[in-house]
Structures are given as C-alpha cells and as structure tokens.
Design a protein around this motif. Structure first.
Motif, PDB file in Angstrom:
ATOM      1  N   VAL A 144       1.801  11.487  -2.189  1.00  0.00           N
ATOM      2  CA  VAL A 144       2.281  10.158  -1.830  1.00  0.00           C
ATOM      3  C   VAL A 144       2.123   9.229  -3.024  1.00  0.00           C
ATOM      4  O   VAL A 144       1.065   9.191  -3.657  1.00  0.00           O
ATOM      5  N   VAL A 146       1.177   6.147  -5.128  1.00  0.00           N
ATOM      6  CA  VAL A 146       0.016   5.266  -4.935  1.00  0.00           C
ATOM      7  C   VAL A 146       0.409   3.929  -4.308  1.00  0.00           C
ATOM      8  O   VAL A 146      -0.424   3.298  -3.654  1.00  0.00           O
ATOM      9  N   SER A 151       2.552   5.252   4.077  1.00  0.00           N
ATOM     10  CA  SER A 151       2.533   6.705   4.198  1.00  0.00           C
ATOM     11  C   SER A 151       1.107   7.248   4.064  1.00  0.00           C
ATOM     12  O   SER A 151       0.733   8.203   4.746  1.00  0.00           O
ATOM     13  N   GLN A 152       0.316   6.628   3.205  1.00  0.00           N
ATOM     14  CA  GLN A 152      -1.087   7.046   3.079  1.00  0.00           C
ATOM     15  C   GLN A 152      -1.821   6.844   4.404  1.00  0.00           C
ATOM     16  O   GLN A 152      -2.594   7.709   4.841  1.00  0.00           O
ATOM     17  N   ARG A 153      -1.559   5.743   5.071  1.00  0.00           N
ATOM     18  CA  ARG A 153      -2.196   5.465   6.369  1.00  0.00           C
ATOM     19  C   ARG A 153      -1.783   6.486   7.426  1.00  0.00           C
ATOM     20  O   ARG A 153      -2.601   6.917   8.241  1.00  0.00           O
ATOM     21  N   GLU A 156      -3.783   9.647   6.812  1.00  0.00           N
ATOM     22  CA  GLU A 156      -5.200   9.463   7.147  1.00  0.00           C
ATOM     23  C   GLU A 156      -5.412   9.435   8.655  1.00  0.00           C
ATOM     24  O   GLU A 156      -6.385  10.014   9.157  1.00  0.00           O
ATOM     25  N   ARG A 162      -7.862  12.550   1.731  1.00  0.00           N
ATOM     26  CA  ARG A 162      -7.393  12.009   0.461  1.00  0.00           C
ATOM     27  C   ARG A 162      -8.231  12.682  -0.629  1.00  0.00           C
ATOM     28  O   ARG A 162      -9.429  12.450  -0.726  1.00  0.00           O
ATOM     29  N   VAL A 180      -0.989  10.298  -4.940  1.00  0.00           N
ATOM     30  CA  VAL A 180      -2.214  10.613  -4.219  1.00  0.00           C
ATOM     31  C   VAL A 180      -2.012  11.949  -3.521  1.00  0.00           C
ATOM     32  O   VAL A 180      -0.996  12.166  -2.846  1.00  0.00           O
ATOM     33  N   PHE A 182      -3.020  14.498  -0.668  1.00  0.00           N
ATOM     34  CA  PHE A 182      -3.643  14.612   0.645  1.00  0.00           C
ATOM     35  C   PHE A 182      -3.538  16.066   1.098  1.00  0.00           C
ATOM     36  O   PHE A 182      -2.592  16.770   0.719  1.00  0.00           O
TER      37      PHE A 182
END
Length: 184
Positions: A144, A146, A151-153, A156, A162, A180, A182
């Motif tokens: 993803v 940074v 999308s990071q959320r 998670e 992560r 990032v 994941f």
C-alpha cells in the motif's frame, strides 16, 4: 450454470446514515464483459486510480479488452457487488516457484462507497476463503502506498500486520513511491 461457493461469496457490513445504522449486503463474483457499464463508473475515476498502477480508463473498448484479456483469465479476480452490480474489484495474484507460498492482495472500490466498511468486508471475505481455495498459500501480502491511509486502515481492521516501509519500492505514475508491506 450455478456458481460454486468459491465463485460467489456474500458478506454484510453496516454503515451509519441519517436514520441510524443501515445494513449493506455485498457479494463477490467473477467480473464479466457484461459488467462494462458498472466497471466504467469506478475505472474512469481519477480518485479511484490515484494509488493504482493503471490510469483511469477513457474508453469502453479499453475496459472491455482489460476484462477479456486480464480479468477473465486471472485465477482469482472478483467483482465487489451490491445487488449484484459491481462497485469495485478484489484479486489475489499468485506467485510461482519458491515464492508460490505467497499471494498478493489488491482491491479497488468506487469513491461513492468509501468509508462504509465495504472494502473491509470484502478483504475479510477473501482472507477467510483464499487459504482454503489455495492450500499452498501460507502468506497473503498487500503493498500500500504510504499516502493511502484508508487502505492501510482496511488491512489493519481485518488483522493484517504492518511489517514495514519499503523505501522507493516502485515507480508509480512518474514518481518513486514508498510502500507499506502488510501480511496475513
């Protein structure tokens, strides 16, 4: 022809509206050429394509060719649907050789549906079935940008870890991007 459970999966998410919580039922199914009009709604959106490797589509013909040449032959590519209408897509791309134990998750969703838990539900659904469908898989990865906090959320919330930032990992739309990593 009736679709097998792996071809059609269902999930539910709840979104808060003016009248309290509303239930949204989503399903995952193969994306077909007959879905071109729905595909063009999100595939032509610059905001949707911002963190993707592709540019927004500008012609229906290009969209049809993408579905015929890339989507249909892909081993695990599904439309994210509400009322059987595609509003996005999700895929798992297999690695090969010594890396076949890993697969890469990718997903995209029309902007109208951002922030409603739909991407989270779709990722959760895929995470629950892909290891059963592909028993050789022991790791599901997602890269993803940074700057793509949404999308990071999503990842998670589903339980992805992560692992770290890969500096200048890819050239995306003329700029070297930090990504990032994941995994699940």
């Amino acid at each position: 022809m009736e679709e097998s459970p792996s071809q059609q999966d269902h999930g539910t998410c709840f979104t808060e509206g003016d009248n309290g919580l509303s239930k949204i039922s989503i399903n995952l199914r193969p994306l077909n050429v007959s879905d071109i009009d729905a595909f063009m709604v999100w595939a032509t959106d610059k905001e949707v394509a911002r963190f993707c490797t592709w540019e927004p589509y500008t012609s229906k013909e290009d969209g049809i060719n993408f579905i015929k040449d890339k989507v249909i032959p892909h081993p695990w590519f599904r439309a994210i649907c509400i009322n059987d209408t595609p509003i996005g897509a999700i895929s798992v791309t297999a690695n090969s050789g010594n890396d076949k134990c890993r697969g890469e998750l990718g997903y995209v969703l029309g902007t109208k549906y951002w922030g409603k838990g739909i991407a989270t539900e779709a990722v959760k659904m895929v995470s629950e079935i892909i290891f059963k469908e592909w028993p050789h898989l022991v790791r599901l990865e997602a890269l993803v940008d940074v700057e793509n906090i949404g999308s990071q959320r999503v990842l998670e919330k589903v339980g992805f870890l992560r692992e770290g930032i890969l500096r200048k990992y890819m050239l995306l739309k003329g700029r070297y991007r930090d990504m990032v990593m994941f995994s699940l």
